[in-house]
Design a protein around this motif. Structure first.
Motif, PDB file in Angstrom:
ATOM      1  N   LEU A  40     -10.980  36.082  -1.870  1.00  0.00           N
ATOM      2  CA  LEU A  40     -11.781  35.776  -0.689  1.00  0.00           C
ATOM      3  C   LEU A  40     -12.388  34.383  -0.858  1.00  0.00           C
ATOM      4  O   LEU A  40     -12.964  34.063  -1.905  1.00  0.00           O
ATOM      5  CB  LEU A  40     -12.882  36.817  -0.516  1.00  0.00           C
ATOM      6  CG  LEU A  40     -13.922  36.557   0.577  1.00  0.00           C
ATOM      7  CD1 LEU A  40     -13.276  36.623   1.956  1.00  0.00           C
ATOM      8  CD2 LEU A  40     -15.075  37.548   0.476  1.00  0.00           C
ATOM      9  N   PHE A  41     -12.267  33.565   0.172  1.00  0.00           N
ATOM     10  CA  PHE A  41     -12.777  32.197   0.142  1.00  0.00           C
ATOM     11  C   PHE A  41     -13.822  32.030   1.240  1.00  0.00           C
ATOM     12  O   PHE A  41     -13.603  32.458   2.381  1.00  0.00           O
ATOM     13  CB  PHE A  41     -11.651  31.173   0.352  1.00  0.00           C
ATOM     14  CG  PHE A  41     -10.623  31.155  -0.744  1.00  0.00           C
ATOM     15  CD1 PHE A  41     -10.821  30.407  -1.891  1.00  0.00           C
ATOM     16  CD2 PHE A  41      -9.457  31.894  -0.630  1.00  0.00           C
ATOM     17  CE1 PHE A  41      -9.884  30.391  -2.892  1.00  0.00           C
ATOM     18  CE2 PHE A  41      -8.509  31.884  -1.624  1.00  0.00           C
ATOM     19  CZ  PHE A  41      -8.719  31.132  -2.770  1.00  0.00           C
ATOM     20  N   ILE A  42     -14.946  31.396   0.886  1.00  0.00           N
ATOM     21  CA  ILE A  42     -16.016  31.081   1.826  1.00  0.00           C
ATOM     22  C   ILE A  42     -16.271  29.580   1.745  1.00  0.00           C
ATOM     23  O   ILE A  42     -16.554  29.050   0.668  1.00  0.00           O
ATOM     24  CB  ILE A  42     -17.301  31.860   1.503  1.00  0.00           C
ATOM     25  CG1 ILE A  42     -17.040  33.367   1.488  1.00  0.00           C
ATOM     26  CG2 ILE A  42     -18.391  31.540   2.517  1.00  0.00           C
ATOM     27  CD1 ILE A  42     -18.214  34.182   1.000  1.00  0.00           C
ATOM     28  N   PHE A  44     -14.409  31.822   6.650  1.00  0.00           N
ATOM     29  CA  PHE A  44     -13.847  32.441   5.452  1.00  0.00           C
ATOM     30  C   PHE A  44     -12.453  32.961   5.777  1.00  0.00           C
ATOM     31  O   PHE A  44     -12.082  33.148   6.948  1.00  0.00           O
ATOM     32  CB  PHE A  44     -14.748  33.576   4.954  1.00  0.00           C
ATOM     33  CG  PHE A  44     -14.908  34.709   5.929  1.00  0.00           C
ATOM     34  CD1 PHE A  44     -14.071  35.818   5.901  1.00  0.00           C
ATOM     35  CD2 PHE A  44     -15.908  34.668   6.892  1.00  0.00           C
ATOM     36  CE1 PHE A  44     -14.208  36.839   6.805  1.00  0.00           C
ATOM     37  CE2 PHE A  44     -16.062  35.692   7.801  1.00  0.00           C
ATOM     38  CZ  PHE A  44     -15.204  36.782   7.760  1.00  0.00           C
ATOM     39  N   TRP A  45     -11.676  33.197   4.743  1.00  0.00           N
ATOM     40  CA  TRP A  45     -10.371  33.831   4.870  1.00  0.00           C
ATOM     41  C   TRP A  45     -10.067  34.575   3.561  1.00  0.00           C
ATOM     42  O   TRP A  45     -10.725  34.373   2.564  1.00  0.00           O
ATOM     43  CB  TRP A  45      -9.280  32.810   5.192  1.00  0.00           C
ATOM     44  CG  TRP A  45      -8.805  31.991   4.030  1.00  0.00           C
ATOM     45  CD1 TRP A  45      -7.748  32.255   3.204  1.00  0.00           C
ATOM     46  CD2 TRP A  45      -9.383  30.771   3.544  1.00  0.00           C
ATOM     47  NE1 TRP A  45      -7.616  31.283   2.255  1.00  0.00           N
ATOM     48  CE2 TRP A  45      -8.606  30.358   2.437  1.00  0.00           C
ATOM     49  CE3 TRP A  45     -10.468  29.990   3.932  1.00  0.00           C
ATOM     50  CZ2 TRP A  45      -8.889  29.208   1.723  1.00  0.00           C
ATOM     51  CZ3 TRP A  45     -10.740  28.839   3.218  1.00  0.00           C
ATOM     52  CH2 TRP A  45      -9.965  28.463   2.134  1.00  0.00           C
ATOM     53  N   GLY A  46      -9.067  35.446   3.636  1.00  0.00           N
ATOM     54  CA  GLY A  46      -8.714  36.243   2.467  1.00  0.00           C
ATOM     55  C   GLY A  46      -9.480  37.540   2.371  1.00  0.00           C
ATOM     56  O   GLY A  46      -9.521  38.147   1.299  1.00  0.00           O
ATOM     57  N   GLU A  47     -10.074  38.008   3.497  1.00  0.00           N
ATOM     58  CA  GLU A  47     -10.822  39.258   3.433  1.00  0.00           C
ATOM     59  C   GLU A  47      -9.919  40.469   3.251  1.00  0.00           C
ATOM     60  O   GLU A  47     -10.393  41.570   2.981  1.00  0.00           O
ATOM     61  CB  GLU A  47     -11.667  39.430   4.697  1.00  0.00           C
ATOM     62  CG  GLU A  47     -10.876  39.643   5.972  1.00  0.00           C
ATOM     63  CD  GLU A  47     -10.421  38.341   6.601  1.00  0.00           C
ATOM     64  OE1 GLU A  47      -9.936  38.382   7.738  1.00  0.00           O
ATOM     65  OE2 GLU A  47     -10.561  37.289   5.953  1.00  0.00           O
ATOM     66  N   ASP A  48      -8.566  40.272   3.396  1.00  0.00           N
ATOM     67  CA  ASP A  48      -7.627  41.367   3.179  1.00  0.00           C
ATOM     68  C   ASP A  48      -7.236  41.516   1.712  1.00  0.00           C
ATOM     69  O   ASP A  48      -6.225  42.156   1.398  1.00  0.00           O
ATOM     70  CB  ASP A  48      -6.372  41.163   4.028  1.00  0.00           C
ATOM     71  CG  ASP A  48      -5.724  39.809   3.797  1.00  0.00           C
ATOM     72  OD1 ASP A  48      -6.289  39.011   3.013  1.00  0.00           O
ATOM     73  OD2 ASP A  48      -4.670  39.541   4.394  1.00  0.00           O
TER      74      ASP A  48
END
Length: 651
Positions: free
Chosen positions: A443-445, A463-467
């Motif tokens: 996860l990236f913020i 953010f992205w990568g919540e999966d």
């Protein structure tokens, strides 16, 4: 009439009966009543004092803090005003100033307060505790600083004046001796050490800044005291030896050299002070112009002592200030050292100027991350609770934006400690310009910078990568992010999130439910995409084969046949052919998954069938209209026998 008051004395205490049995409010108080109330009040006060009710804790309320600020400022003023009064002012001028009348009362109040203020005790296994028992406070103060504080409030000058016969009978030397006795009040200067011991946790200054300030005050204070002492001795010896032949002082020589044209006692006291201050500063800093110098043996001895002490103080101040300035910003020193190492690396690798600029730019942009890593090592020395509170200030404001973490913090019945644990595991990292980020299960913020993902700009707070909670790689959105500028992000790995789940079992179940929900959603989307791809694949393959057949029939219908003896060799294939290499390049650029290897193989098979038709099934090469052997030219992408809208255009 109500009955008069009935009072009972039981073991020295005063007890009042109910109001119905007492006298009215208008009944006068008799002497007997007064004699009964006094023991009761004294008993209450003594019991309260023994229980610690009268003890003041420095950290409870602002009363003691404000008083310590006032007394420290007042002591600092005394360190400058008292020596000046003693050296340059007469008794009449001192009395008109009125500063002496304030010193003793204020110091006396401060002495009394020390009997009721709790003191720190650091002797119990290195832990600092506050002692609030009145008896221990009194014993501690009597055995430590009571005697010096008592000397500072004693009227020694008044006692000496009475010993010498009163104010009207003092000689010149006795008057100066009485004034010099007031220097005993400067013992209160050591009060700063006790104040620092009490309030050093609340001083919002670094040790480097505090060291520089202390050294500055030390130099100014020593120069002031040396100037006052030098001026005091000059006035004293000038007054004692006035009229004696062959006797001179620095004050008389300065009056003569400066052409003041007045007697020594007519010179303003501030003029004498500034000349003395000039001499003291030149002496301490070892400048030594020599225009003001000693003129007799006593002044030579005084100058020697001041030079000796001033040399040590000046050397100490220079050493501590130099050390403090060199370590004022250790992070900047370490960063500059790393830049020098990078410069050596660039020279060894013989890199071009563009690469050098790129590396140096990245080092400057990642300076904040480097400091964050060093601060993270410092946070490991703190307790877990304090670590979490500090971590919330950095990453806690971004974590609730993730949909399966958004109701953990601040809501009733939430789990803010989970956010604390997650924030502690956030690691800062910086990506350079135009860099593709392909990391999965992370996860990236974004903290600063701009990136692009799926034709959407990402900026601060995105953010992205919540999966990352998914286990199947084909369900995770593998679309990468391309940075437009240098981008600083906080990253949280799947392993770190699993550690949080192991600490909090309820959160582990919560993450599992979110995982199932997201997997079902992504599964439906993946199945729909696969079904659509198969339909488009079958449709596209049939359209291409039909297009090739239609093109060939169009060429044959035009009568494009070989002439003469070249008829048996077959006819030339059409000029519009399909470039299979171009088709493969298009397949690599396809974003919708329509062009596949199966489609390409179908097109190849259709072309082989058409080629057999043109060559008459003999496997010949075929000839052009001019009779030369036919060699197919490489076709351009726009020569494809199907509509360009069927697949994305390259480039």
């Amino acid at each position: 009439m109500q009955r008069s008051n009935t009072r009972l004395r039981q073991r020295g205490t005063y007890t009042r009966l109910p109001q119905s049995e007492t006298q009215s409010v208008d009944t006068p108080v008799t002497p007997q009543t007064t004699r009964t109330l006094v023991p009761h009040c004294v008993t209450v006060l003594v019991d309260g004092w023994r229980a610690g009710a009268c003890v003041w804790h420095p950290y409870k309320g602002n009363a003691i803090r404000n008083w310590d600020i006032f007394i420290s400022s007042f002591i600092l003023c005394c360190c400058f005003i008292l020596p000046y009064e003693i050296a340059f002012l007469t008794l009449e001028e001192q009395n008109s100033l009125g500063f002496d009348q304030c010193v003793v009362p204020i110091f006396a109040v401060d002495v009394l307060l020390q009997f009721v203020i709790a003191f720190p005790d650091e002797s119990s296994e290195g832990m600092r505790t506050w002692v609030s028992r009145p008896t221990l406070i009194i014993l501690n103060y009597l055995g430590s600083w009571f005697v010096p504080d008592l000397i500072s409030i004693l009227p020694l000058d008044e006692w000496l004046t009475l010993a010498f016969g009163g104010h009207g009978n003092l000689s010149f030397i006795e008057s100066n001796f009485v004034q010099a006795s007031r220097c005993a009040k400067l013992i209160r200067l050591f009060r700063f050490g006790r104040l620092y011991q009490r309030w050093h946790e609340l001083i919002p200054l670094s040790f480097v800044t505090l060291t520089v300030l202390v050294d500055l005050v030390l130099v100014v204070l020593f120069v002031h005291w040396a100037a006052c002492f030098w001026g005091f001795m000059g006035i004293l010896f000038t007054g004692l030896h006035t009229g004696e032949s062959g006797w001179s002082t620095w004050l008389l020589r300065a009056i003569a050299d400066k052409h003041l044209n007045c007697e020594w006692y007519e010179v303003p006291h501030y003029s004498v002070y500034w000349m003395s201050c000039y001499w003291a500063m030149c002496t301490v800093t070892s400048v030594g112009y020599g225009d003001i110098a000693a003129s007799n043996l006593t002044e030579y001895a005084i100058s020697t002592v001041i030079i000796f002490v001033g040399a040590f103080i000046w050397a100490y101040v220079l050493g501590t200030v130099t050390t403090a300035i060199s370590s004022l910003d250790p992070h900047t020193i370490e960063f500059e050292r790393d830049l020098d190492d990078l410069h050596l690396l660039v020279q060894d690798k013989n890199l071009d100027s563009e690469m050098r600029t790129k590396l140096r730019t990245y080092m400057y942009q990642s300076r904040g991350v480097r400091m964050a890593h060093s601060q993270k090592k410092l946070l490991e020395l703190l307790s877990p609770g304090l670590q979490g509170q500090l971590a919330l200030l950095d990453g806690g404001i971004w974590i609730p934006k993730v949909w399966y973490l958004q109701d953990l913090y601040g809501a009733e019945g939430g789990y803010p400690e989970v956010v604390v644990e997650v924030a502690r595991r956030l690691d800062p990292i910086v990506f350079s310009e135009r860099e593709a980020v392909y990391l999965q299960w992370t996860l990236f913020i974004i903290q600063r910078g701009i990136g692009i993902r799926k034709s959407k700009l990402l900026h601060k707070g995105e953010f992205w990568g919540e999966d990352m909670i998914l286990d199947s790689a084909h369900l995770i959105d593998s679309c990468h992010v391309t940075t437009i500028t240098h981008m600083q992000v906080l990253q949280l790995s799947r392993t770190s999130l699993d550690e949080v789940g192991e600490i909090f079992p309820k959160m582990k179940a919560r993450f599992r439910r979110a995982q199932i929900r997201l997997a079902v959603f992504r599964g439906f989307i993946a199945a729909a995409k696969e079904l659509r791809r198969k339909r488009m694949e079958a449709q596209l393959t049939g359209e291409w084969v039909q297009a090739i057949a239609d093109l060939d029939m169009e060429v044959l219908s035009r009568g494009n046949k070989p002439r003469g003896n070249r008829a048996q060799a077959g006819v030339a294939p059409p000029r519009q052919t399909i470039d299979l290499e171009a088709l493969r390049r298009w397949a690599r650029l396809d974003l919708r998954g329509i062009i596949t290897d199966k489609v390409i193989k179908g097109v190849e098979q259709a072309m082989e069938e058409q080629m057999e038709l043109f060559t008459g099934g003999t496997g010949g090469t075929g000839y052009t209209r001019s009779g030369k052997p036919y060699i197919p030219a490489p076709a351009k992408p726009h020569c494809l026998p199907f509509s360009p809208q069927m697949v994305p255009q390259p480039g």
